[in-house]
Design an enzyme around this catalytic site. Structure first.
Site, PDB file in Angstrom:
ATOM      1  N   HIS A   1       0.829  -1.199   0.000  1.00  0.00           N
ATOM      2  CA  HIS A   1       0.000   0.000   0.000  1.00  0.00           C
ATOM      3  C   HIS A   1       0.868   1.254   0.000  1.00  0.00           C
ATOM      4  O   HIS A   1       1.800   1.358   0.749  1.00  0.00           O
ATOM      5  CB  HIS A   1      -0.921  -0.018   1.235  1.00  0.00           C
ATOM      6  CG  HIS A   1      -1.772   1.188   1.347  1.00  0.00           C
ATOM      7  ND1 HIS A   1      -1.787   1.972   2.460  1.00  0.00           N
ATOM      8  CD2 HIS A   1      -2.622   1.750   0.467  1.00  0.00           C
ATOM      9  CE1 HIS A   1      -2.626   2.974   2.272  1.00  0.00           C
ATOM     10  NE2 HIS A   1      -3.143   2.858   1.068  1.00  0.00           N
TER      11      HIS A   1
ATOM     12  N   ASP B   1      -4.690   3.864  -4.773  1.00  0.00           N
ATOM     13  CA  ASP B   1      -4.816   4.216  -3.361  1.00  0.00           C
ATOM     14  C   ASP B   1      -6.080   5.037  -3.117  1.00  0.00           C
ATOM     15  O   ASP B   1      -6.239   6.122  -3.680  1.00  0.00           O
ATOM     16  CB  ASP B   1      -3.575   4.993  -2.919  1.00  0.00           C
ATOM     17  CG  ASP B   1      -3.422   5.092  -1.418  1.00  0.00           C
ATOM     18  OD1 ASP B   1      -4.437   4.982  -0.702  1.00  0.00           O
ATOM     19  OD2 ASP B   1      -2.280   5.283  -0.956  1.00  0.00           O
TER      20      ASP B   1
ATOM     21  N   TYR C   1      10.228  13.918 -11.546  1.00  0.00           N
ATOM     22  CA  TYR C   1      11.482  13.163 -11.510  1.00  0.00           C
ATOM     23  C   TYR C   1      11.872  12.809 -10.074  1.00  0.00           C
ATOM     24  O   TYR C   1      12.298  11.688  -9.797  1.00  0.00           O
ATOM     25  CB  TYR C   1      12.622  13.955 -12.159  1.00  0.00           C
ATOM     26  CG  TYR C   1      12.583  14.039 -13.667  1.00  0.00           C
ATOM     27  CD1 TYR C   1      12.082  13.006 -14.450  1.00  0.00           C
ATOM     28  CD2 TYR C   1      13.072  15.162 -14.316  1.00  0.00           C
ATOM     29  CE1 TYR C   1      12.066  13.095 -15.832  1.00  0.00           C
ATOM     30  CE2 TYR C   1      13.068  15.257 -15.702  1.00  0.00           C
ATOM     31  CZ  TYR C   1      12.559  14.217 -16.454  1.00  0.00           C
ATOM     32  OH  TYR C   1      12.548  14.301 -17.822  1.00  0.00           O
TER      33      TYR C   1
ATOM     34  N   TYR D   1       5.535  13.702 -22.862  1.00  0.00           N
ATOM     35  CA  TYR D   1       4.793  13.939 -21.622  1.00  0.00           C
ATOM     36  C   TYR D   1       3.772  12.827 -21.385  1.00  0.00           C
ATOM     37  O   TYR D   1       2.652  13.073 -20.955  1.00  0.00           O
ATOM     38  CB  TYR D   1       4.121  15.313 -21.627  1.00  0.00           C
ATOM     39  CG  TYR D   1       5.108  16.447 -21.613  1.00  0.00           C
ATOM     40  CD1 TYR D   1       5.767  16.798 -20.440  1.00  0.00           C
ATOM     41  CD2 TYR D   1       5.397  17.157 -22.771  1.00  0.00           C
ATOM     42  CE1 TYR D   1       6.683  17.844 -20.421  1.00  0.00           C
ATOM     43  CE2 TYR D   1       6.315  18.200 -22.765  1.00  0.00           C
ATOM     44  CZ  TYR D   1       6.955  18.541 -21.587  1.00  0.00           C
ATOM     45  OH  TYR D   1       7.864  19.571 -21.572  1.00  0.00           O
TER      46      TYR D   1
ATOM     47  N   ASN E   1       4.327  10.154 -19.389  1.00  0.00           N
ATOM     48  CA  ASN E   1       4.673   9.405 -18.177  1.00  0.00           C
ATOM     49  C   ASN E   1       3.523   9.418 -17.180  1.00  0.00           C
ATOM     50  O   ASN E   1       2.851  10.426 -17.006  1.00  0.00           O
ATOM     51  CB  ASN E   1       5.912  10.036 -17.527  1.00  0.00           C
ATOM     52  CG  ASN E   1       7.055  10.121 -18.504  1.00  0.00           C
ATOM     53  OD1 ASN E   1       7.537   9.112 -18.988  1.00  0.00           O
ATOM     54  ND2 ASN E   1       7.470  11.336 -18.822  1.00  0.00           N
TER      55      ASN E   1
END
Length: 144
Positions: free
Chosen positions: A22, A66, A116, A134, A136
């Site tokens: 988790h 989550d 990053y 872009y 990611n």
């Protein structure tokens, strides 16, 4: 062979997803992302022949996001002055809506260098061959 596992998921990634706990994070990186240098302290899984959307879809089939944080999915924000369109983000929104009851409200944008820094603390980075810029994505694992 296992039932119900997307065929795109290699054994190494399946192991990583099972090991994650988790709030651990995983980055699904585009082909320009410095996966090896960012991943010096984590596991790097190479999936160069695949794009981020297909990997994202397969991972979200197996891993919950989550539920204890507002934004368990992060995208790398476009740098100011960079005249780039990000239609792939619409694809991500459609994918996350299939698996997340909260819909695409779970997504936040993170400034490039902050992304990053967060990526350096990830449990794993999946390096894809995605050509979109872009593209990611960082996911924070939830509980079942």
């Amino acid at each position: 062979m296992l039932k119900g596992i997307p065929k795109i998921i290699p054994p190494q990634l399946l192991k990583v997803l099972a090991e994650m706990g988790h709030s651990d994070r995983i980055v699904i990186a585009d082909g320009n992302f410095p996966a090896e240098s960012m991943g010096k302290d984590c596991i790097v899984v190479r999936m160069d022949g695949h794009g981020v959307p297909e990997v994202l879809d397969a991972v979200l089939r197996l891993m919950p996001l989550d539920g204890y944080v507002e934004h368990p999915m992060s995208l790398m924000e476009v740098m100011p002055g960079d005249d780039v369109k990000t239609p792939i983000w619409d694809t991500y929104r459609d994918i996350v809506k299939k698996y997340e009851d909260r819909g695409d409200s779970v997504i936040r944008n993170v400034e490039r260098f902050a992304f990053y820094e967060e990526a350096k603390k990830a449990y794993a980075i999946v390096a894809t061959g995605e050509e979109a810029v872009y593209a990611n994505v960082m996911l924070q694992k939830g509980v079942i």
